[in-house]
Design a protein around this motif. Structure first.
Motif, short mmCIF file in Angstrom:
data_model
loop_
_atom_site.label_atom_id
_atom_site.label_comp_id
_atom_site.label_asym_id
_atom_site.label_seq_id
_atom_site.Cartn_x
_atom_site.Cartn_y
_atom_site.Cartn_z
N GLY A 265 34.08 48.78 40.51
CA GLY A 265 35.27 49.12 41.28
C GLY A 265 35.90 47.97 42.02
N ARG A 266 35.92 46.79 41.40
CA ARG A 266 36.51 45.62 42.05
C ARG A 266 37.69 45.10 41.25
N ASN A 267 38.73 44.66 41.97
CA ASN A 267 39.90 44.06 41.35
C ASN A 267 40.31 42.85 42.17
N LEU A 268 40.48 41.70 41.50
CA LEU A 268 40.95 40.48 42.14
C LEU A 268 42.26 40.06 41.50
N LEU A 269 43.28 39.82 42.32
CA LEU A 269 44.59 39.39 41.84
C LEU A 269 44.98 38.10 42.54
N ILE A 270 45.17 37.03 41.79
CA ILE A 270 45.51 35.71 42.33
C ILE A 270 46.91 35.34 41.84
N ARG A 271 47.79 35.00 42.76
CA ARG A 271 49.13 34.54 42.39
C ARG A 271 49.26 33.06 42.70
N TYR A 272 49.94 32.33 41.80
CA TYR A 272 50.03 30.88 41.94
C TYR A 272 51.36 30.38 41.38
N VAL A 273 51.71 29.16 41.76
CA VAL A 273 52.90 28.51 41.23
C VAL A 273 52.59 28.07 39.80
N ASP A 274 53.45 28.46 38.85
CA ASP A 274 53.17 28.19 37.44
C ASP A 274 53.68 26.80 37.03
N ALA A 275 53.31 25.80 37.80
CA ALA A 275 53.64 24.40 37.50
C ALA A 275 52.69 23.55 38.34
N PHE A 276 52.34 22.38 37.81
CA PHE A 276 51.42 21.50 38.53
C PHE A 276 51.96 21.21 39.93
N PRO A 277 51.10 21.23 40.98
CA PRO A 277 49.63 21.34 40.96
C PRO A 277 49.08 22.76 41.06
N TYR A 278 49.84 23.76 40.61
CA TYR A 278 49.37 25.14 40.51
C TYR A 278 48.84 25.67 41.85
N GLU A 279 49.67 25.61 42.87
CA GLU A 279 49.25 26.02 44.22
C GLU A 279 49.02 27.52 44.29
N ILE A 280 47.97 27.91 45.02
CA ILE A 280 47.66 29.32 45.23
C ILE A 280 48.61 29.88 46.29
N ILE A 281 49.32 30.95 45.95
CA ILE A 281 50.28 31.56 46.87
C ILE A 281 49.64 32.70 47.66
N SER A 282 48.87 33.52 46.97
CA SER A 282 48.25 34.67 47.63
C SER A 282 47.12 35.20 46.75
N TRP A 283 46.30 36.04 47.35
CA TRP A 283 45.29 36.75 46.58
C TRP A 283 44.98 38.09 47.24
N ASN A 284 44.67 39.07 46.40
CA ASN A 284 44.30 40.41 46.87
C ASN A 284 42.97 40.81 46.25
N GLU A 285 42.15 41.48 47.04
CA GLU A 285 40.92 42.08 46.54
C GLU A 285 40.99 43.59 46.81
N THR A 286 40.80 44.38 45.77
CA THR A 286 40.80 45.84 45.92
C THR A 286 39.43 46.37 45.55
N GLN A 287 38.85 47.12 46.45
CA GLN A 287 37.55 47.75 46.19
C GLN A 287 37.73 49.26 46.18
N THR A 288 37.36 49.90 45.07
CA THR A 288 37.45 51.35 44.95
C THR A 288 36.10 51.95 45.32
N LYS A 289 36.10 52.76 46.36
CA LYS A 289 34.86 53.37 46.85
C LYS A 289 34.43 54.52 45.94
N GLU A 290 33.24 55.03 46.16
CA GLU A 290 32.72 56.11 45.33
C GLU A 290 33.56 57.37 45.43
N ASP A 291 34.22 57.59 46.59
CA ASP A 291 35.06 58.78 46.75
C ASP A 291 36.48 58.58 46.22
N GLY A 292 36.74 57.41 45.62
CA GLY A 292 38.04 57.16 45.03
C GLY A 292 39.02 56.44 45.94
#
Length: 298
Positions: free
Chosen positions: A237-264
Motif C-alpha cells: 500500500g505504498r505510492n511514491l511520486l517524484i516530480r522533476y525538471v525534465d532537463a539537466f540538471p534534473y532538479e527535484i521539484i516535489s515528492w509525495n508519499e501515499t500510504q494506504t492503511k488496512e481500512d482503506g
C-alpha cells in the motif's frame, strides 16, 4: 586570458573522470561528461529546501525537508568517503551523494530523520551504501545497507524490543537511489514491474519487515519541461511520486508519499521545494555564517 578557479576545477575533474570512464567497461552511457561537470564539479553542494507535510500518527505535521546533493570520491572496498582520492588508485569511485533530512514535531516532541545514499556516477552498479536514522524523544534507530557479493548486507539497530539488533540480506535494487538516478539522468531509472527495497525511512515509520517488494515504476512527462516518476507497491500500500525538471540538471521539484492503511484510508506526505542554492556549506561553519540559513528558509 583569465582562468577562474571554478574552470580549473572543472578541467581537473573532467580529466580524472575521463580516466575513470575509460577504465570502466560498464560505464553509464547516459552521463554527458561536460554538462555534468559544469554543474557538479564546482566544489559545492546543491542544497534543496522543501516545505514538508509529514503524516505521523494519523495527522499531518508541518516541517522542513532538505535534500543535499554533492559528488565525492568513495572507496569501493571500504564503502566510505576517501580521505586521499589521489592515492587510492583503482579503489576510488566517483559517487553522487544524497543526504536527505526531515524535521517535524509530533505534539510536544520533535522528529529528525536522515537518509544517505551513495550512487556511482560512472559505474553501472547499484548504490554501494544506503543508511537511514530516526531520532526522537522515545529513542533512536539506525539501518545501513552495503552492496556486497551481489546483494545488500544490512544491519538494523533499534530501541524496540521486537526489532532489536538484527542482520539481513536482500538481493534487489533500492527505491532510495531513484532520487540520485534522476539527478544523473532519469533514463537510468528502471521502469516496469520489478522487485525493489522500499524506502528505509518508510520502513522505520511502518516497522514492516524489510524485504524486496513487487513494485511498478512508471515515467511520464507532465508538461513542456517537467516529468514525474511514480513507484506503486500494491501489496504494502505504498505510492511514491517524484516530480522533476525534465532537463539537466534534473532538479527535484516535489515528492509525495501515499500510504494506504488496512481500512482503506490514505495518508499523504508531501514536500514542495521552496529554495535551492549551490553552497560549499562545509566551509560555512562559523557564527557569522548562521544568517545564511535564513536565505535558505531554515
Amino acid at each position: 586570458m583569465i582562468v577562474s578557479k571554478k574552470n580549473i576545477a572543472i578541467v581537473i575533474y573532467l580529466f580524472s573522470a575521463s580516466i575513470i570512464s575509460s577504465c570502466n567497461s560498464t560505464g553509464r552511457k547516459a552521463i554527458d561528461e561536460e554538462q555534468f561537470a559544469s554543474h557538479w564539479y564546482q566544489d559545492r553542494a546543491e542544497i534543496n529546501v522543501f516545505d514538508l507535510k509529514q503524516m505521523r500518527y494519523g495527522q499531518a505535521r508541518e516541517g522542513k525537508a532538505v535534500m543535499i546533493f554533492v559528488t565525492e570520491d568513495f572507496s569501493k572496498r571500504k564503502q566510505v568517503k576517501l580521505d586521499d582520492p589521489a592515492g587510492a588508485g583503482k579503489d576510488a569511485m566517483k559517487v553522487m551523494k544524497l543526504n536527505m533530512t526531515r524535521d517535524f514535531v509530533t505534539g510536544i516532541y520533535p522528529y529528525h530523520t536522515m537518509l544517505s545514499v551513495f550512487t556511482p556516477v560512472y559505474d553501472d552498479l547499484n548504490s554501494p551504501k544506503i543508511a537511514a536514522s530516526v531520532t526522537e524523544w522515545c529513542g533512536q534507530s539506525f539501518m545501513q545497507l552495503n552492496w556486497k557479493n551481489n546483494k545488500y548486507q544490512g544491519q538494523l539497530y533499534s530501541y524496540f524490543e521486537a526489532e532489536g539488533d538484527q542482520e539481513l540480506s536482500i538481493s534487489a535494487k533500492s527505491e532510495d537511489e531513484i532520487f540520485n538516478l534522476i539527478r544523473l539522468n532519469p533514463e537510468l531509472v528502471p521502469t516496469g514491474t520489478l522487485k525493489i527495497i522500499p524506502s528505509l525511512i518508510f520502513n522505520r515509520f511502518t516497522h514492516l519487515p524489510l524485504d524486496a517488494e513487487s513494485a511498478n515504476i512508471a515515467k511520464r512527462k507532465i508538461g513542456s519541461n517537467q516529468a514525474e516518476i511514480e513507484v506503486i507497491y500494491e501489496e504494502i500500500g505504498r505510492n511514491l511520486l517524484i516530480r522533476y525538471v525534465d532537463a539537466f540538471p534534473y532538479e527535484i521539484i516535489s515528492w509525495n508519499e501515499t500510504q494506504t492503511k488496512e481500512d482503506g484510508t490514505e495518508e499523504v506526505t508531501s514536500a514542495v521545494r521552496t529554495e535551492v542554492q549551490m553552497v560549499d556549506y562545509w566551509r560555512k561553519n562559523g557564527l557569522q555564517d548562521e544568517p545564511l540559513r535564513k536565505s535558505l528558509g531554515l
